[in-house]
Scaffold this active site. Structure first.
Site: not given
Ligand code: NAP
Ligand code: MG
Length: 496
Positions: A177, A252, A286, A385
């Site tokens: 997804k 991650e 990240c 962050e």
């Molecule tokens: P996010 O809100 O956690 O979303 C990540 C993914 O999870 C998206 O596909 C999102 O879907 C999905 N998701 C949201 N709620 C969920 C739930 N209840 N159950 C299952 N899946 C769910 O993060 P983001 O805002 O998109 O990304 C930014 C964050 O990612 C930052 O905090 C960053 O540090 C972190 N990040 C970490 C890394 C690493 O390698 N450590 C790399 C990149 C990003 P939708 O968005 O489609 O609703």
């Protein structure tokens, strides 16, 4: 194709879900629509992946046979590299050269894991010499099963590839997804895999909201392993849900990574890496080194050079030539980052440059690259962050103080040190409590090296052979080889 789901080798409309708009963050225009999957579609996809794993023999193929599919996917990505990179720019906003780099890396990732799949045929079993010679044993690696992969919007195709490539190489089947904000290249990946002849059900791609489709993947009892990249709160929730049926997880998550510059560092090079560490991908990284610590002897020089160079960054539509900073991914992300800057100011921070929408931009989620000074150590800006082009910079005096400040975080994804004193650099690298440490650079990432965080930045490692292990179980096979019967309950007959 882009408004359908890819389930069991077919492009299908969602059973009950609808459609969502895809917005180009540079223009705020709706460029197309994607399907929004619901739990009914997730159920079909998971069951297809289950069949492909349990009955159709994907895990029973030799590694060399699976590698052929992975290499075909790599080649399919490369064949249309520029087209896919363009799609990534339209969807995510990043400058084209960055997207082009990501797509090349994604192809490289499939090739890398094809190599590990080939090695798997000869290296997946290990003899164990037992302390009792009546037995022989071996440890065998086997694929974990059905993987639910959930990825964020900052590196859409690349984050998907970091999971899909090793999972398929290991013999797992996948339900992927992508983030709803950036789903287009994941759908391209499904198309490429389909054209490469990947058997039905081995890779399924479902677009839709995390709270609906993502949540349904997380809760599905037939999923064996969850591989997640995203925010801490969602990661924590996934870990909690996974506990119910002891699903395997790798997470991650985010970070607030430090970059430490010593007096003996090359100032221009230090500034180059500070900029690369926070402005690449609009700071939506990240591992971004968003807390910069500079020793007091060079602080003024580093800050002056950083401000001067930052002001030269060309901002604009990522498809235009010479652009170094594109828009943030969405209106929401833009508002979040602006809100964080306002909070930092309210807490006493000063803005050395940036902090606002650049002049002359009517449309698009553009924000000037921003440098914050005098950021209080107990403020949100220093500790949380921001996930945008915003760096906090402060001075320190001793090595001991720098290490203490660097490690004073609930995160531990990455850390960087700039020094021409090799012993010092190694000492500081050893002292960092982080999963990724850069010496005299920040951010370069290699498919063959382990990637992941200490502390609240995650659990498990991606990439390299570590990322392959993420998708493998270990089985011991022990054989009784003695000529003499075991004889615990049934005693050997005397003289027999
Ligand atoms: P996010 O809100 O956690 O979303 C990540 C993914 O999870 C998206 O596909 C999102 O879907 C999905 N998701 C949201 N709620 C969920 C739930 N209840 N159950 C299952 N899946 C769910 O993060 P983001 O805002 O998109 O990304 C930014 C964050 O990612 C930052 O905090 C960053 O540090 C972190 N990040 C970490 C890394 C690493 O390698 N450590 C790399 C990149 C990003 P939708 O968005 O489609 O609703
Ligand atoms: Mg988008």
């Amino acid at each position: 194709m882009h408004d359908k789901l890819y389930i069991d080798g077919k492009w299908v409309a969602p059973l009950k879900g609808g459609k969502a708009d895809v917005i180009n963050p540079a223009t705020e225009e709706v460029i197309q629509q994607i399907a929004t999957a619901t739990e009914e579609d997730v159920d079909l996809a998971v069951k297809a992946a289950r069949r492909a794993f349990d009955k159709d023999g994907w895990p029973k193929l030799s590694g060399a046979e699976r590698a052929k599919y992975l290499r075909a996917i790599a080649s399919g990505i490369r064949t249309n590299q520029a087209g896919i990179a363009r799609l990534e720019v339209l969807d995510n906003g990043k400058p084209f050269p960055e997207a082009d780099w990501d797509i090349a890396d994604a192809a490289g990732c499939f090739d890398f894991y094809a190599g590990l799949a080939e090695e798997f045929d000869t290296k997946s079993a290990e003899t164990i010499v037992l302390s009792d010679s009546r037995f022989t044993a071996r440890a065998v690696k086997e694929p974990m099963g059905v993987v639910g992969a959930i990825v964020p919007w900052n590196y859409p195709l690349l984050m998907a590839s970091w999971k899909v490539a090793p999972a398929l190489a290991a013999g797992c089947t996948v339900v992927l997804k992508p983030a709803e904000l950036t789903s287009l290249t994941a759908l391209e990946l499904a198309d490429i895999a389909d054209k490469a002849g990947l058997p039905a059900g081995v890779l399924n791609v479902l677009t839709g909201a995390g709270s609906v489709a993502g949540q349904a993947i997380v809760e599905h009892p037939l999923v064996d392993k969850l591989a997640f990249t995203g925010s801490g709160p969602v990661g924590s929730r996934i870990m909690t849900e996974a506990a119910r049926d002891i699903k395997r997880i790798s997470l991650e998550l985010g970070g607030k990574s430090p970059l430490v510059v010593f007096n003996d560092a090359d100032v221009e090079q230090a500034v180059e890496w500070i900029m690369f560490g926070i402005f690449w991908n609009q700071g939506q990284v990240c591992s971004a080194t968003s807390r910069v610590l500079v020793q007091d002897g060079v602080y003024d020089k580093v800050l002056a050079c950083l401000v001067e160079e930052t002001k030269k960054i060309t901002i604009g539509n990522g498809l235009d030539d010479g652009i170094l900073l594109g828009p943030l991914v969405s209106e929401r992300q833009y508002s979040n980052v602006v809100r964080d800057i306002e909070k930092a100011k309210a807490a006493g921070a000063s803005i050395a440059c940036g902090g606002k929408r650049p002049d002359g931009f009517g449309k698009g989620y553009y924000l000037e690259p921003t440098i914050l000074t005098d950021v209080p150590l107990d403020s949100e800006a220093w500790n949380e962050e921001i996930f945008g082009p915003v760096v906090c910079i402060r001075s320190f005096s001793t090595e001991e103080e720098a290490i203490a400040l660097a490690n004073d975080s609930r995160f531990g994804l990455a850390a960087a040190v700039m020094s021409t004193d090799h012993e010092r650099a190694e000492r500081v690298a050893a002292a960092f409590r982080a999963g990724i440490v850069w010496i005299n650079c920040s951010q370069p990432t290699f498919t063959e090296a382990p990637w992941g965080g200490y502390k609240q930045s995650g659990i498990g490692r991606e990439l390299g052979r570590w990322g392959f292990e993420n998708y493998l179980e270990t089985k011991q096979i022990t054989r009784f080889v003695s000529e003499e019967p075991w004889g615990w309950y049934i005693k050997p007959k005397v003289g027999a």
